[in-house]
Design a protein around this motif. Structure first.
Motif, mmCIF file in Angstrom:
data_model
loop_
_atom_site.group_PDB
_atom_site.id
_atom_site.type_symbol
_atom_site.label_atom_id
_atom_site.label_comp_id
_atom_site.label_asym_id
_atom_site.label_seq_id
_atom_site.Cartn_x
_atom_site.Cartn_y
_atom_site.Cartn_z
ATOM 1 N N ARG A 74 0.838 -1.191 0.000
ATOM 2 C CA ARG A 74 0.000 0.000 0.000
ATOM 3 C C ARG A 74 0.872 1.239 0.000
ATOM 4 N NH1 ARG A 74 -5.052 1.564 2.292
ATOM 5 N NH2 ARG A 74 -5.764 -0.580 2.058
ATOM 6 N N TYR A 75 0.626 2.137 -0.939
ATOM 7 C CA TYR A 75 1.450 3.325 -1.084
ATOM 8 C C TYR A 75 1.186 4.323 0.035
ATOM 9 C CZ TYR A 75 3.994 7.029 -3.491
ATOM 10 O OH TYR A 75 4.909 8.004 -3.819
ATOM 11 N N THR A 76 2.250 4.904 0.568
ATOM 12 C CA THR A 76 2.150 5.850 1.671
ATOM 13 C C THR A 76 3.074 7.041 1.422
ATOM 14 O OG1 THR A 76 3.963 4.836 2.919
ATOM 15 C CG2 THR A 76 1.720 3.968 3.305
ATOM 16 N N GLN A 77 2.891 8.082 2.217
ATOM 17 C CA GLN A 77 3.775 9.240 2.135
ATOM 18 C C GLN A 77 5.205 8.866 2.498
ATOM 19 O OE1 GLN A 77 2.981 12.094 0.915
ATOM 20 N NE2 GLN A 77 4.847 13.246 1.360
ATOM 21 N N ARG A 78 5.345 7.937 3.405
ATOM 22 C CA ARG A 78 6.701 7.485 3.777
ATOM 23 C C ARG A 78 7.407 6.863 2.583
ATOM 24 N NH1 ARG A 78 7.229 4.154 9.230
ATOM 25 N NH2 ARG A 78 6.481 6.201 9.910
ATOM 26 N N LYS A 79 6.668 6.102 1.777
ATOM 27 C CA LYS A 79 7.257 5.503 0.581
ATOM 28 C C LYS A 79 7.621 6.586 -0.427
ATOM 29 C CE LYS A 79 8.286 1.796 -1.893
ATOM 30 N NZ LYS A 79 9.253 0.764 -1.441
ATOM 31 N N ALA A 80 6.762 7.596 -0.555
ATOM 32 C CA ALA A 80 7.062 8.716 -1.456
ATOM 33 C C ALA A 80 8.360 9.392 -1.049
ATOM 34 C CB ALA A 80 5.911 9.722 -1.442
ATOM 35 N N GLU A 81 8.543 9.607 0.235
ATOM 36 C CA GLU A 81 9.754 10.249 0.734
ATOM 37 C C GLU A 81 10.983 9.385 0.473
ATOM 38 O OE1 GLU A 81 8.635 10.853 4.768
ATOM 39 O OE2 GLU A 81 7.334 12.566 4.327
ATOM 40 N N GLU A 82 10.810 8.074 0.588
ATOM 41 C CA GLU A 82 11.913 7.148 0.294
ATOM 42 C C GLU A 82 12.305 7.229 -1.183
ATOM 43 O OE1 GLU A 82 12.350 2.378 -0.438
ATOM 44 O OE2 GLU A 82 10.999 3.027 1.157
ATOM 45 N N LEU A 83 11.327 7.194 -2.062
ATOM 46 C CA LEU A 83 11.604 7.227 -3.502
ATOM 47 C C LEU A 83 12.187 8.568 -3.930
ATOM 48 C CD1 LEU A 83 8.422 5.405 -4.890
ATOM 49 C CD2 LEU A 83 10.705 4.446 -4.482
ATOM 50 N N ALA A 84 11.804 9.643 -3.255
ATOM 51 C CA ALA A 84 12.288 10.978 -3.613
ATOM 52 C C ALA A 84 13.786 11.132 -3.355
ATOM 53 C CB ALA A 84 11.506 12.046 -2.845
ATOM 54 N N GLU A 85 14.371 10.225 -2.612
ATOM 55 C CA GLU A 85 15.807 10.290 -2.323
ATOM 56 C C GLU A 85 16.641 9.607 -3.405
ATOM 57 O OE1 GLU A 85 17.283 11.828 0.249
ATOM 58 O OE2 GLU A 85 15.309 12.589 0.847
ATOM 59 N N LEU A 86 15.994 8.977 -4.370
ATOM 60 C CA LEU A 86 16.697 8.188 -5.375
ATOM 61 C C LEU A 86 16.970 8.998 -6.637
ATOM 62 C CD1 LEU A 86 14.633 4.902 -4.929
ATOM 63 C CD2 LEU A 86 16.787 5.545 -3.818
ATOM 64 N N ASP A 87 17.872 8.471 -7.481
ATOM 65 C CA ASP A 87 18.273 9.173 -8.697
ATOM 66 C C ASP A 87 17.543 8.687 -9.944
ATOM 67 O OD1 ASP A 87 20.368 10.843 -7.539
ATOM 68 O OD2 ASP A 87 21.474 8.981 -7.260
ATOM 69 N N HIS A 88 17.093 7.443 -9.934
ATOM 70 C CA HIS A 88 16.532 6.872 -11.163
ATOM 71 C C HIS A 88 15.407 5.907 -10.806
ATOM 72 C CE1 HIS A 88 17.405 4.698 -15.271
ATOM 73 N NE2 HIS A 88 16.217 5.264 -15.229
ATOM 74 N N LEU A 89 14.218 6.179 -11.356
ATOM 75 C CA LEU A 89 13.065 5.321 -11.145
ATOM 76 C C LEU A 89 12.526 4.861 -12.490
ATOM 77 C CD1 LEU A 89 11.100 7.436 -8.489
ATOM 78 C CD2 LEU A 89 12.688 5.555 -8.044
ATOM 79 N N ILE A 90 12.176 3.593 -12.582
ATOM 80 C CA ILE A 90 11.514 3.050 -13.765
ATOM 81 C C ILE A 90 10.152 2.521 -13.339
ATOM 82 C CG2 ILE A 90 11.558 1.322 -15.602
ATOM 83 C CD1 ILE A 90 14.591 1.333 -15.452
ATOM 84 N N PHE A 91 9.095 3.018 -13.952
ATOM 85 C CA PHE A 91 7.739 2.570 -13.650
ATOM 86 C C PHE A 91 7.242 1.664 -14.773
ATOM 87 C CE2 PHE A 91 8.226 6.344 -11.129
ATOM 88 C CZ PHE A 91 7.505 6.095 -9.975
ATOM 89 N N VAL A 92 6.703 0.516 -14.384
ATOM 90 C CA VAL A 92 6.144 -0.427 -15.351
ATOM 91 C C VAL A 92 4.628 -0.418 -15.205
ATOM 92 C CG1 VAL A 92 6.105 -2.804 -16.165
ATOM 93 C CG2 VAL A 92 8.214 -1.867 -15.186
ATOM 94 N N CYS A 93 3.933 0.001 -16.265
ATOM 95 C CA CYS A 93 2.471 0.090 -16.255
ATOM 96 C C CYS A 93 1.896 -1.036 -17.110
ATOM 97 C CB CYS A 93 2.013 1.429 -16.817
ATOM 98 S SG CYS A 93 2.774 2.866 -16.037
ATOM 99 N N GLY A 94 1.236 -1.949 -16.473
ATOM 100 C CA GLY A 94 0.671 -3.080 -17.190
ATOM 101 C C GLY A 94 -0.764 -2.866 -17.597
ATOM 102 N N HIS A 95 -1.240 -3.753 -18.456
ATOM 103 C CA HIS A 95 -2.640 -3.821 -18.839
ATOM 104 C C HIS A 95 -3.020 -5.297 -18.902
ATOM 105 C CE1 HIS A 95 -3.490 0.369 -19.637
ATOM 106 N NE2 HIS A 95 -4.676 0.036 -20.114
ATOM 107 N N TYR A 96 -4.220 -5.554 -19.314
ATOM 108 C CA TYR A 96 -4.697 -6.919 -19.459
ATOM 109 C C TYR A 96 -4.855 -7.585 -18.084
ATOM 110 C CZ TYR A 96 -2.996 -5.584 -24.028
ATOM 111 O OH TYR A 96 -2.736 -4.885 -25.159
ATOM 112 N N GLU A 97 -4.785 -8.906 -18.045
ATOM 113 C CA GLU A 97 -5.099 -9.632 -16.814
ATOM 114 C C GLU A 97 -3.972 -9.563 -15.793
ATOM 115 O OE1 GLU A 97 -7.342 -11.765 -14.128
ATOM 116 O OE2 GLU A 97 -7.920 -10.803 -16.022
ATOM 117 N N GLY A 98 -2.732 -9.476 -16.259
ATOM 118 C CA GLY A 98 -1.630 -9.431 -15.309
ATOM 119 C C GLY A 98 -0.289 -9.540 -16.003
ATOM 120 N N TYR A 99 0.745 -9.822 -15.207
ATOM 121 C CA TYR A 99 2.105 -9.907 -15.713
ATOM 122 C C TYR A 99 2.591 -11.349 -15.633
ATOM 123 C CZ TYR A 99 1.932 -4.993 -14.150
ATOM 124 O OH TYR A 99 1.582 -3.691 -13.921
ATOM 125 N N ASP A 100 3.439 -11.726 -16.549
ATOM 126 C CA ASP A 100 4.169 -12.981 -16.396
ATOM 127 C C ASP A 100 4.951 -12.896 -15.086
ATOM 128 O OD1 ASP A 100 6.699 -14.703 -16.669
ATOM 129 O OD2 ASP A 100 5.525 -15.357 -18.405
#
Length: 246
Positions: free
Chosen positions: A94-120
């Motif tokens: 579950r996403y929280t403000q604490r997680k946002a603060e953790e991610l904001a300290e990083l240099d490079h983020l890759i987001f994977v956005c899926g569709h359909y029923e799910g991921y392999d």
């Protein structure tokens, strides 16, 4: 500068979000660089298909591992530091403000956005570092979730907000919900702004805000108080608030 890559089948969905308001200004001020990638471009078949039927049968289609693996490998090769690879998924934490603060300290983020029923499942096991859910509900794809997470992270980057203290007092950043706010006029339709806010006494104002933050948290999100390390004053205020409600 933070680098954010987004792997999606619908790149145009991000044009409006990244092209306006705070997220646009953040890019213009070189606090962040956005890179939207259609991972269909990495499909290794002539029809550029990225999904297939699930082994064992069942409804819906499943995203194939090859396009995601190859896209992430390519993005990693062009980055200076190892990125965090974030999968938007209702099964994630579950996403929280604490997680946002953790991610904001990083240099490079890759987001994977899926569709359909799910991921392999091999995508989860061998590519992804974080699985994030923005709530206990299901969307048609990961794009909207990625937008929510990116917005909450980028606004925390240095120099993005006009007032550097703005996000420090946001709801959840302090562990409590934020106190009420008022602006002019001092009286509107017979409803007055609390006198203390116009007193000019900064100590009393800060005390009022702290108490009202505690009150709002108790009334709306009492679960946040279960593990809170309350000060002596906060404990006293909380008892007063509880008595007021009886």
């Amino acid at each position: 500068m933070m680098k954010i890559d987004v792997l999606t089948l619908f790149p145009e969905m991000f044009d409006g979000v990244f092209g306006h308001s705070i997220l646009k200004k953040a890019a213009e001020n070189e606090a962040v660089e956005y890179n939207i990638v259609n991972f269909r471009d990495y499909a290794d078949n002539k029809h550029k298909t990225v999904d297939d039927y699930p082994y064992g049968g069942g409804a819906g289609m499943v995203l194939k591992p090859q396009p995601i693996f190859d896209a992430v490998d390519d993005l990693r090769a062009h980055g200076e530091k190892a990125p965090r690879v974030i999968l938007l998924c209702p099964q994630g934490e579950r996403y929280t403000q604490r997680k946002a603060e953790e991610l904001a300290e990083l240099d490079h983020l890759i987001f994977v956005c899926g569709h359909y029923e799910g991921y392999d499942e091999r995508i989860r096991e061998h590519v992804v570092s974080d699985e994030i859910s923005i709530g206990d509900f299901v969307l048609t794809g990961g794009e909207l979730g990625a937008m929510v997470v990116i917005d909450s992270v980028v606004r925390l980057l240095p120099g993005v907000l006009g007032n550097e203290e703005s996000h420090m007092k946001d709801s959840f950043s302090t562990g409590f919900l934020e106190h009420p706010h008022y602006t002019r006029p001092a009286e509107f339709r017979g409803i007055k702004v609390p006198d203390v806010l116009m007193s000019g006494n900064h100590r009393l104002i800060e005390e009022w805000r702290a108490k009202e933050s505690l009150r709002r948290t108790y009334l709306r999100r009492p679960d946040l108080l279960e593990e809170a390390d309350l000060t002596k004053d906060q404990k006293k205020w909380l008892e007063e608030i509880k008595k007021e409600g009886k």
